[in-house]
Each structure stands twice: as structure tokens, then as C-alpha cells.
Design an enzyme around this catalytic site. Structure first.
Site, short mmCIF file in Angstrom:
data_model
loop_
_atom_site.label_atom_id
_atom_site.label_comp_id
_atom_site.label_asym_id
_atom_site.label_seq_id
_atom_site.Cartn_x
_atom_site.Cartn_y
_atom_site.Cartn_z
N THR A 23 -9.32 6.27 -0.23
CA THR A 23 -8.76 4.91 -0.45
C THR A 23 -8.34 4.40 0.96
OG1 THR A 23 -7.02 3.52 -1.70
CG2 THR A 23 -6.15 5.70 -0.94
N CYS A 29 1.82 0.66 1.17
CA CYS A 29 1.25 1.22 0.21
C CYS A 29 1.33 2.68 0.14
CB CYS A 29 -0.16 0.66 -0.35
SG CYS A 29 -0.21 -1.25 -0.79
N HIS A 46 -3.45 4.24 -6.14
CA HIS A 46 -3.11 3.50 -4.68
C HIS A 46 -1.89 2.56 -5.20
CE1 HIS A 46 -4.28 0.97 -1.10
NE2 HIS A 46 -3.17 0.69 -1.35
#
Lengths: 159, 209
Positions: A23, A29, A46
Site C-alpha cells: 500500500t 492513514c 489501508h
């Protein structure tokens, strides 16, 4: 070449035994790797925000709480055992120093929520690379449970 | 009608926002021209409503390194405004203000960063001034914040700020043209939903309630 599975924002993917989960550009995040080492089943989420307060709760993987819960459920359906599942996480940075408002600490609130929810679900957090002010790309290898964090202007970090 | 999500905007409302973008970006380009003493024009401004991952592909992929100046708006409307400065733009500024250019972002030191923050801040403030004059609203701005990092993480800041309201991000903005070439510096305004309603009502295209 081994297959690469890219996990987008508010997304989750699983891989078993081989391939690579990746990711990109985690800012505030958090990328969460959940792994059952016995059957080599790995999942990567994620998440973007700490708590799901949406009506209808459609986008479960956007949030730490519903994302972790739903992913564990799907892993168990594929034969993983909760007692064996371990976690590694990265992200939760503060990209901009903005004074005032809630903008600045979304990253920290995400870290707290991920910690809390892993604990609540009885999942052991093995390693983490969180906080600070750098964006991170997270890779996870389901064949051996190794995670790697890539940043701008910093050497790669194995967690 | 009050909208609850960005994708509910009708064509009149979208046209109005595009006009706001055009006036805002146009003013910012004029300010930039004055700063560097050379003509800067704008490309056709866009209003985009994008899903998160689509937005990151649109800006040019998640891991690409870029400089970002961020200002948060509050007062009658809440939102985030970003100036995303890719390397060609950075060098245009540095060359005209400091008489130097850099190979990559690693070459940016305190002086260079200050110049980029200042230019970003002036363009953002000019855009917002035009907007607030147009809609007759009062907007407060924070001191500009600056970072050099992966652009996916920079774009994720406004997404995360309004992520609890929407699965989409709305950006109003455009690119600049200097010396016949497009210079990638996106000036992006992302209002929250409530503010978008306020803005449309103040501009007279939405009756409100």
C-alpha cells in the site's frame, strides 16, 4: 516475477503463501498487516479514520474499528485462527504542522484507535513504525511475515 | 436544494464552481506573474469530484515526491487549500526569485523552502480573496504549512479531514502556463459539504433551506 497486490485507500486485500501486499503513501492513514503464520494467510488494510460513525456503515475498510473487525472475520472464514493472528502496522504521520483545529492529529487518533481495536480483538501487535511526519509505503510478504517500510529521504526499514 | 454529497451537484452548480475556480486561479496567476516578473497564464480550470484512489492517480501517482503548501480555511466556510508544486514549478520560482535551480527536492534548503511557502501562500490567499469577494463571505486562513513528501499522502490530508462525510473529494483548481509550457502547480480548493452549500447559496445558484 511475483505478483503484487496493491491496496488502495479504504481497501483490504488478502494473499496466501506468496505474492506481495503493498500500500502506497500512507500519511495520516495506517496500513495494518494481519497474519496467521501457520497457514501463511496475510491481509492488509489501508484505513483512513479512527471510528466508523457513518449511517449504514457501507465503507467498512475506511475505518480502523470496522476495518479490523471485518478483516478478522474474513480471515477466520478462510481458516485463520484468532489466537495465531499477529499484527504489524505503519503510518499515522502528521503531514502538515497546522495550528488549531482537529486537522493535525488525525494520525495520532488513528494510531490510538488501531491499538485499542487490536487489543479489543485480542490480536498481538508485533512491530510498528508510526507517527512522525513522513509518508510511508508499506510492503508485506505473506511467505515469511516480513514487512518493509519505504520513506522519502530515509533508508528502508524492516519491521 | 441542499446537497448531501459532492456527486449530487447539478450542471448549473458545477458551472458556477468552475467559474469560481477560473476567477480564483486567474487572480493567483496574476499575483504569480507580478512576483516573478514574467507572464503566467492559466489552463482551463476544472472542478473534479473523485473517489480517493482516482484522485491520487489523477495527481500523478501516490509515491511521486512533491512540495505542498497547505492552508486551512475557517469562518463562514471550512475547507483546505493546497498548492501542489511539482519540480518544474519549483525551479521556475527558485530561478526567478533566487537565481538558482535544483536537481531534485533534496536540494531544497531553508531559503528555498521559504520562497516556495511564500509563493504558495500568496497564490492561495489571492484565490481565497477572490472567492470571498465574489460570494461576500468572510474566510479566515491559517499560517501556511509546508512539506516535501509523497504526493499521495499530501492529497490524503483533505480526504481524511472530510472522510467522515464523503467517499469523494472535490477539488476546484487548475494548472499554469508559462512561456508556452504547462507548469504543473495545481491549486486545489477542497471545501467540506456544509461549506459547499453555503458557498452555492451565497453565489445565488442554490435556494438553500
Amino acid at each position: 516475477m511475483e505478483t503484487k497486490l496493491t491496496i488502495g485507500i479504504a481497501d483490504m486485500k488478502m494473499a496466501k503463501g506468496s505474492g506481495m501486499l503493498i500500500t502506497y503513501a500512507l500519511g495520516s492513514c495506517i496500513g495494518i498487516c494481519l497474519y496467521d503464520p501457520l497457514i501463511k494467510l496475510a491481509a492488509m488494510i489501508h484505513i483512513m479514520l479512527p471510528l466508523n460513525m457513518e449511517a449504514g456503515r457501507q465503507n467498512t475498510m475506511k475505518y480502523a474499528d470496522t476495518g479490523i473487525r471485518e478483516t478478522l472475520k474474513q480471515m477466520e472464514a478462510k481458516g485463520a485462527s484468532r489466537a495465531r493472528i499477529v499484527a504489524k502496522i505503519a503510518g499515522g504521520a502528521k503531514m502538515f504542522e497546522v495550528n488549531g483545529g482537529s486537522l493535525g492529529n488525525i494520525g495520532q487518533r488513528n494510531i490510538d484507535s488501531v491499538h485499542l481495536n487490536l487489543k479489543k480483538e485480542g490480536i498481538r501487535l508485533l512491530k510498528e513504525d508510526v507517527g512522525g511526519s513522513v509518508a510511508r509505503t508499506l510492503l508485506f510478504d505473506p511467505s515469511n511475515g516480513m514487512a518493509c517500510v519505504r520513506c522519502y529521504g530515509r533508508p528502508e526499514l524492516i519491521i | 436544494m441542499r446537497i448531501k454529497n459532492y456527486n449530487e451537484l447539478n450542471s448549473l452548480e458545477l458551472d458556477t464552481l468552475r467559474e469560481v475556480g477560473s476567477i480564483g486561479t486567474g487572480n493567483a496567476a496574476t499575483a504569480l506573474s507580478a512576483l516573478i516578473g514574467e507572464e503566467v497564464r492559466i489552463e482551463l480550470p476544472e472542478v473534479r469530484i473523485m473517489e480517493y484512489n482516482e484522485a491520487i492517480e489523477w495527481i500523478g501517482g501516490p509515491e511521486e515526491i512533491t512540495a505542498g503548501v497547505l492552508v486551512k480555511m475557517s469562518g463562514q466556510i471550512d475547507g483546505i487549500m493546497l498548492s501542489v508544486q511539482q519540480l518544474d514549478f519549483v525551479n521556475l520560482i527558485l530561478n526567478s526569485m533566487l537565481g538558482k535551480t535544483v536537481e531534485d527536492y533534496m536540494g531544497l534548503h531553508e531559503m528555498e523552502c521559504s520562497a516556495l511557502i511564500e509563493v504558495g501562500n500568496i497564490m492561495i490567499s489571492t484565490f481565497i480573496n477572490a472567492l470571498s469577494g465574489l460570494a461576500d463571505i468572510k474566510v479566515d486562513l491559517t499560517v501556511p504549512a509546508f512539506t516535501v513528501d509523497m504526493q499521495g499522502a499530501i492529497m490524503a490530508v483533505p480526504m481524511a479531514a472530510y472522510g467522515g462525510q464523503s467517499d469523494y473529494i472535490m477539488t476546484i483548481g487548475g494548472n499554469f502556463v508559462h512561456d508556452g509550457k504547462a507548469v504543473p502547480c495545481r491549486l486545489l480548493l477542497s471545501p467540506d459539504i456544509r461549506s459547499l452549500n453555503t458557498l452555492l447559496r451565497k453565489l445565488g445558484v442554490s435556494s438553500g433551506d
